[in-house]
Design an enzyme around this catalytic site. Sequence first.
Site, PDB file in Angstrom:
ATOM      1  N   ARG A  68      -7.492  -0.112  -0.607  1.00 18.44           N
ATOM      2  CA  ARG A  68      -6.833   1.152  -0.266  1.00 18.44           C
ATOM      3  C   ARG A  68      -5.742   0.931   0.791  1.00 18.44           C
ATOM      4  O   ARG A  68      -4.676   1.562   0.760  1.00 18.44           O
ATOM      5  CB  ARG A  68      -7.888   2.150   0.233  1.00 18.44           C
ATOM      6  CG  ARG A  68      -7.344   3.535   0.507  1.00 18.44           C
ATOM      7  CD  ARG A  68      -8.465   4.563   0.729  1.00 18.44           C
ATOM      8  NE  ARG A  68      -7.971   5.725   1.428  1.00 18.44           N
ATOM      9  CZ  ARG A  68      -8.355   6.093   2.654  1.00 18.44           C
ATOM     10  NH1 ARG A  68      -9.265   5.402   3.320  1.00 18.44           N
ATOM     11  NH2 ARG A  68      -7.825   7.154   3.221  1.00 18.44           N
ATOM     12  N   HIS A  80      -1.959   2.049   0.160  1.00 21.89           N
ATOM     13  CA  HIS A  80      -1.290   3.069   0.985  1.00 21.89           C
ATOM     14  C   HIS A  80      -0.116   2.504   1.779  1.00 21.89           C
ATOM     15  O   HIS A  80       0.838   3.223   2.072  1.00 21.89           O
ATOM     16  CB  HIS A  80      -2.300   3.757   1.912  1.00 21.89           C
ATOM     17  CG  HIS A  80      -3.077   4.841   1.229  1.00 21.89           C
ATOM     18  ND1 HIS A  80      -3.658   5.897   1.890  1.00 21.89           N
ATOM     19  CD2 HIS A  80      -3.334   5.051  -0.075  1.00 21.89           C
ATOM     20  CE1 HIS A  80      -4.263   6.687   1.015  1.00 21.89           C
ATOM     21  NE2 HIS A  80      -4.095   6.194  -0.187  1.00 21.89           N
ATOM     22  N   TRP A 108     -17.365   6.498  -7.386  1.00 19.25           N
ATOM     23  CA  TRP A 108     -16.978   6.806  -8.774  1.00 19.25           C
ATOM     24  C   TRP A 108     -17.893   6.115  -9.778  1.00 19.25           C
ATOM     25  O   TRP A 108     -18.024   6.561 -10.904  1.00 19.25           O
ATOM     26  CB  TRP A 108     -15.543   6.348  -9.033  1.00 19.25           C
ATOM     27  CG  TRP A 108     -14.483   7.156  -8.369  1.00 19.25           C
ATOM     28  CD1 TRP A 108     -13.859   8.259  -8.900  1.00 19.25           C
ATOM     29  CD2 TRP A 108     -13.891   6.940  -7.078  1.00 19.25           C
ATOM     30  NE1 TRP A 108     -12.917   8.730  -8.000  1.00 19.25           N
ATOM     31  CE2 TRP A 108     -12.918   7.950  -6.885  1.00 19.25           C
ATOM     32  CE3 TRP A 108     -14.081   6.002  -6.065  1.00 19.25           C
ATOM     33  CZ2 TRP A 108     -12.142   8.036  -5.722  1.00 19.25           C
ATOM     34  CZ3 TRP A 108     -13.312   6.089  -4.909  1.00 19.25           C
ATOM     35  CH2 TRP A 108     -12.361   7.096  -4.746  1.00 19.25           C
TER      36      TRP A 108
HETATM   37 FE1  CCH Z   1      -7.521   6.218  -4.340  1.00 18.77          FE
HETATM   38  N1  CCH Z   1      -8.553   7.587  -3.256  1.00 18.77           N
HETATM   39  N2  CCH Z   1      -6.297   7.689  -5.027  1.00 18.77           N
HETATM   40  N3  CCH Z   1      -6.392   4.840  -5.312  1.00 18.77           N
HETATM   41  N4  CCH Z   1      -8.678   4.762  -3.551  1.00 18.77           N
HETATM   42  C1  CCH Z   1      -9.607   7.329  -2.428  1.00 18.77           C
HETATM   43  C2  CCH Z   1     -10.232   6.117  -2.222  1.00 18.77           C
HETATM   44  C3  CCH Z   1      -9.816   4.941  -2.817  1.00 18.77           C
HETATM   45  C4  CCH Z   1      -6.417   9.032  -4.789  1.00 18.77           C
HETATM   46  C5  CCH Z   1      -7.300   9.623  -3.893  1.00 18.77           C
HETATM   47  C6  CCH Z   1      -8.277   8.931  -3.188  1.00 18.77           C
HETATM   48  C7  CCH Z   1      -5.279   5.089  -6.054  1.00 18.77           C
HETATM   49  C8  CCH Z   1      -4.819   6.337  -6.438  1.00 18.77           C
HETATM   50  C9  CCH Z   1      -5.298   7.529  -5.961  1.00 18.77           C
HETATM   51  C10 CCH Z   1      -8.595   3.427  -3.891  1.00 18.77           C
HETATM   52  C11 CCH Z   1      -7.574   2.803  -4.580  1.00 18.77           C
HETATM   53  C12 CCH Z   1      -6.529   3.492  -5.191  1.00 18.77           C
HETATM   54  C13 CCH Z   1     -10.028   8.547  -1.803  1.00 18.77           C
HETATM   55  C14 CCH Z   1     -11.170   8.683  -0.823  1.00 18.77           C
HETATM   56  C15 CCH Z   1      -9.210   9.545  -2.285  1.00 18.77           C
HETATM   57  C16 CCH Z   1      -9.275  11.019  -1.930  1.00 18.77           C
HETATM   58  C17 CCH Z   1     -10.772   8.294   0.592  1.00 18.77           C
HETATM   59  C18 CCH Z   1     -11.981   8.389   1.507  1.00 18.77           C
HETATM   60  O1  CCH Z   1     -12.465   9.506   1.691  1.00 18.77           O
HETATM   61  O2  CCH Z   1     -12.423   7.337   2.010  1.00 18.77           O
HETATM   62  C19 CCH Z   1      -5.474   9.756  -5.613  1.00 18.77           C
HETATM   63  C20 CCH Z   1      -5.301  11.265  -5.626  1.00 18.77           C
HETATM   64  C21 CCH Z   1      -4.793   8.829  -6.342  1.00 18.77           C
HETATM   65  C22 CCH Z   1      -3.736   9.025  -7.381  1.00 18.77           C
HETATM   66  O3  CCH Z   1      -3.415  10.100  -7.807  1.00 18.77           O
HETATM   67  C23 CCH Z   1      -4.650   3.839  -6.385  1.00 18.77           C
HETATM   68  C24 CCH Z   1      -3.347   3.709  -7.183  1.00 18.77           C
HETATM   69  C25 CCH Z   1      -5.424   2.845  -5.842  1.00 18.77           C
HETATM   70  C26 CCH Z   1      -5.223   1.352  -5.868  1.00 18.77           C
HETATM   71  C27 CCH Z   1      -4.538   0.713  -6.796  1.00 18.77           C
HETATM   72  C28 CCH Z   1      -9.762   2.732  -3.373  1.00 18.77           C
HETATM   73  C29 CCH Z   1     -10.110   1.256  -3.567  1.00 18.77           C
HETATM   74  C30 CCH Z   1     -10.532   3.690  -2.695  1.00 18.77           C
HETATM   75  C31 CCH Z   1     -11.882   3.480  -2.017  1.00 18.77           C
HETATM   76  C32 CCH Z   1     -11.746   3.255  -0.536  1.00 18.77           C
HETATM   77  C33 CCH Z   1     -13.061   3.099   0.160  1.00 18.77           C
HETATM   78  O4  CCH Z   1     -13.084   3.221   1.397  1.00 18.77           O
HETATM   79  O5  CCH Z   1     -14.090   2.835  -0.474  1.00 18.77           O
END
Ligand code: CCH
Length: 291
Positions: free
Chosen positions: A43, A47, A187
């Site tokens: 993430r 970001h 997920w």
């Molecule tokens: Fe994501 N993401 N993401 N994401 N994401 C969150 C967590 C992860 C969206 C929303 C969220 C991508 C695209 C999108 C990861 C990778 C990717 C969370 C939870 C949200 C909300 C944050 C929390 O509360 O900790 C949305 C909306 C989109 C697109 O529309 C893309 C692209 C990627 C990478 C290629 C990963 C990995 C996480 C998990 C982080 C963790 O702390 O476990």
Amino acid sequence: TAPQDKKLATPSKVDYNEVRKSVAALLDDANFDDGSYGPLFVRLGWHASGTYSHLDSTGGSNGGCMRFEPESGWGANKGLHLARERLEAVYRAHPGLTYADLYTLAAVVAIEEMGGPQIKWRPGRNDHKDGKKSPADGRLPDAAQGAQHIRDIFYRMGFNDQEIVALIGAHSLGRCHTDRSGYDGPWTFAPTTFSNEFFRLLLEEKWNLRRWNGPKQYEDTKTKTLMMLPADMALIEDPEFRKYVVVYAKDGDKFAKDFASAFEKLLELGIDFKTTDGSTHGKNESLWKRI
Ligand code: CCH
């Protein structure tokens, strides 16, 4: 020569294989989330890079600006300080390494260590001294929204529908945290393993609105332990996106391959890699041709 085969003009003294090893050694921690910093590192890299706009060539991973205000304080980046703090020791141990390279390489190492594909990565990002060049907040996606918003955000970076679906397949990893995004839960059943499970679950499970005090999110009807964001559901509601969900749910190898290409492209958005023949590439000329 293909752009990626040209030699960098200022070869760095940093041993990136050693950096990789140091990052890999920091992933496991039994007391952290599902036992690994891997998903958080992914993430972080995403970001750091996903602020790019091809319309004005601003944003992107160059500069490593997430360590400064305003980016460090954006709501979308909540919790990512934990990843940056964890990586600080790696930065200190490798003089010459930039934060901007480290944030992106950490994501690549995390994906590979969690069973994902190899992702082409090269150094060359500079660090800015402050956060003045960060774009205004609002460039990262809002999970409460649907297909139109997702397209607005990712087309601005220069991605097409297939790449968008592949990238969001990263949600096979990690979880949502109520104290960060407000959403809650993982997920998939294996949040520290890279796989196409996110796509299979999207299609095969029945998803209902969760009844709770938090923001609108979905839960699987069978176990009520898994979640989907409204933005995730858009991938099966929108017919164009859905086509790719079906392909990736059936073919995990194709997903891994397409994810690797799209993620490589994401991490290089807006970067000028200086080369020995004086030319620069980047600013996505070469990448644009692949769209
Ligand atoms: Fe994501 N993401 N993401 N994401 N994401 C969150 C967590 C992860 C969206 C929303 C969220 C991508 C695209 C999108 C990861 C990778 C990717 C969370 C939870 C949200 C909300 C944050 C929390 O509360 O900790 C949305 C909306 C989109 C697109 O529309 C893309 C692209 C990627 C990478 C290629 C990963 C990995 C996480 C998990 C982080 C963790 O702390 O476990």
